[in-house]
Design an enzyme around this catalytic site. Structure first.
Site, mmCIF file in Angstrom:
data_model
loop_
_atom_site.group_PDB
_atom_site.id
_atom_site.type_symbol
_atom_site.label_atom_id
_atom_site.label_comp_id
_atom_site.label_asym_id
_atom_site.label_seq_id
_atom_site.Cartn_x
_atom_site.Cartn_y
_atom_site.Cartn_z
ATOM 1 N N GLU A 73 0.796 -0.803 0.262
ATOM 2 C CA GLU A 73 0.498 0.005 -0.483
ATOM 3 C C GLU A 73 1.300 0.606 -0.081
ATOM 4 O O GLU A 73 1.918 1.505 0.660
ATOM 5 C CB GLU A 73 -0.731 0.204 0.875
ATOM 6 C CG GLU A 73 -1.978 1.652 1.536
ATOM 7 C CD GLU A 73 -2.803 1.067 2.306
ATOM 8 O OE1 GLU A 73 -3.535 2.127 2.977
ATOM 9 O OE2 GLU A 73 -2.974 -0.096 3.210
ATOM 10 N N LYS B 245 -11.156 5.193 2.089
ATOM 11 C CA LYS B 245 -10.826 6.318 2.963
ATOM 12 C C LYS B 245 -12.211 7.711 2.688
ATOM 13 O O LYS B 245 -11.912 8.154 2.272
ATOM 14 C CB LYS B 245 -9.793 6.823 3.282
ATOM 15 C CG LYS B 245 -9.170 5.177 4.322
ATOM 16 C CD LYS B 245 -8.107 6.224 4.708
ATOM 17 C CE LYS B 245 -7.208 5.544 5.005
ATOM 18 N NZ LYS B 245 -5.438 5.596 5.202
#
Length: 368
Positions: A214, A263
């Site tokens: 990530e 998010k």
């Protein structure tokens, strides 16, 4: 729906253990809680900005200031406010996605409570419980790291994410993989700590059978992510780089990632988060829900989002006890590696008044 007033509260929640990433170490989670008063009832939300502009350009006091000085006056002037209208009303203000997300979340909560609709159903959720993983911060020793991973696996978490940075990457990952075996779903998160010159070094992570790597590079550096993606067998996931559905399209077209961490605060709210999800589904790309050390308010809303069909990997939502001894809401608990999606109207949860008062450091009420 007409907005008549608002309350801004700063709360401070001590973390159970310090949480260290390549960006720094946190021992306390300070959060901004927003309560909106409307003609249809009240709505709750939180802003997930950090104290300092490290993860993103936003920071907590700045988010409160822009909500107080600019967003609320604009919304007070809207005669018929609905969730989709928040983005339209605030369109003239550049940036500040986390502050915008908080306002949208509170409007969603109030609006959906008034109609008896839960957020999951409104967004298009298809699950009543979602699989969850856990994010493990950087530790002082590998033995300490192994102890934490063992604790979280014993608790039932279905995916382990290790925070990494230069000097803390290959050997910790190797130790976890060798200790717990190849069957443990394992990912790593760099939080932009590397440079393109580290590509050869990062390719060494291929040997550990990771689900993904990530955000190794800077948010704007899609080129380096695309080159790394072409050079590695392990899928590349983007987090900080994805601030909108448009960003997601650009990253996927350039081959910069094959997994997306969504998010809601980073993309400006749950409606834009759903659009990012839809873009990923159209490209056949899995998504998962990231975490920002949310209170129970954000945790509840994130569970609703993670119930959408494209969320194919366990998210960083985790149980309340992973982070806090006391939260401002009732706690969330993991059962068989899953958390239940709230089914009550709105975001499905409200603060506990006593806990909210105990953890509040300051409060301000604003009226039209």
């Amino acid at each position: 729906m007409k907005l008549s007033g608002a309350e801004l509260r700063f709360v401070s929640l001590p973390l159970v253990t310090p949480f260290r990433t390549s960006l720094g170490t946190q021992t306390v989670r300070n959060a901004l809680v927003l309560r909106l008063e409307t003609s249809q009832g009240e709505g709750w939300a939180e802003c997930v900005a950090d104290d300092e502009p490290g993860y993103s350009p936003e920071y907590l006091m700045g988010a409160a200031d822009v909500i107080r000085r600019f967003f609320l006056p604009r919304l007070f002037a809207v005669e018929e406010l609905d969730p989709a209208g928040v983005a339209v009303a605030l369109d003239g203000f550049r940036g500040h996605p986390m502050a915008k997300a908080a306002v949208e979340m509170a409007v969603l909560d109030a609006s959906l409570r008034a109609t008896g609709t839960c957020l999951s159903a409104y967004l298009g959720g298809v699950r009543h419980r979602v699989p969850v993983g856990v994010s493990v911060g950087i530790t002082d020793t590998i033995d300490e790291l192994l102890g934490l991973v063992d604790k979280y696996l014993t608790a039932g978490y279905l995916r382990i994410k290790l925070k990494i940075q230069p000097g803390w990457d290959i050997e910790p990952v190797r130790a976890v993989r060798e200790t717990f075996g190849p069957s443990v779903p394992l990912t790593v998160d760099a939080n932009t700590a590397y440079r393109q010159s580290d590509t050869r070094h990062l390719r060494r992570l291929d040997e550990f059978g990771l689900l993904l790597v990530e955000q190794p590079f800077a948010p704007e550096d899609l080129y380096s992510h695309a080159r790394l993606a072409a050079a590695m067998d392990t899928p590349i996931c983007l987090d900080e780089s994805i601030t909108s559905a448009r960003d997601a399209v650009s990253a996927l077209r350039q081959g910069a990632c094959s997994v997306i961490n969504i998010k809601p605060g980073r993309v400006g709210g749950y409606l834009e988060a759903r659009r990012v999800h839809d873009v990923a589904q159209a490209h056949g790309v899995p998504v998962w829900c990231g975490g920002m050390l949310e209170t129970g308010l954000g945790r509840a809303a994130n569970l609703a989002l993670a119930a959408l069909p494209g969320f194919q990997l366990p998210g960083d939502i985790s149980a309340t006890a992973r982070y806090y001894t006391e939260d401002i809401t009732a706690p969330f608990s993991v059962t068989d590696g899953h958390l239940d999606v709230p089914s009550d109207p709105g975001i499905g949860i409200v603060p506990n008044p006593a806990s909210l008062d105990r953890l509040t450091t300051s409060a301000e009420r604003i009226v039209r």
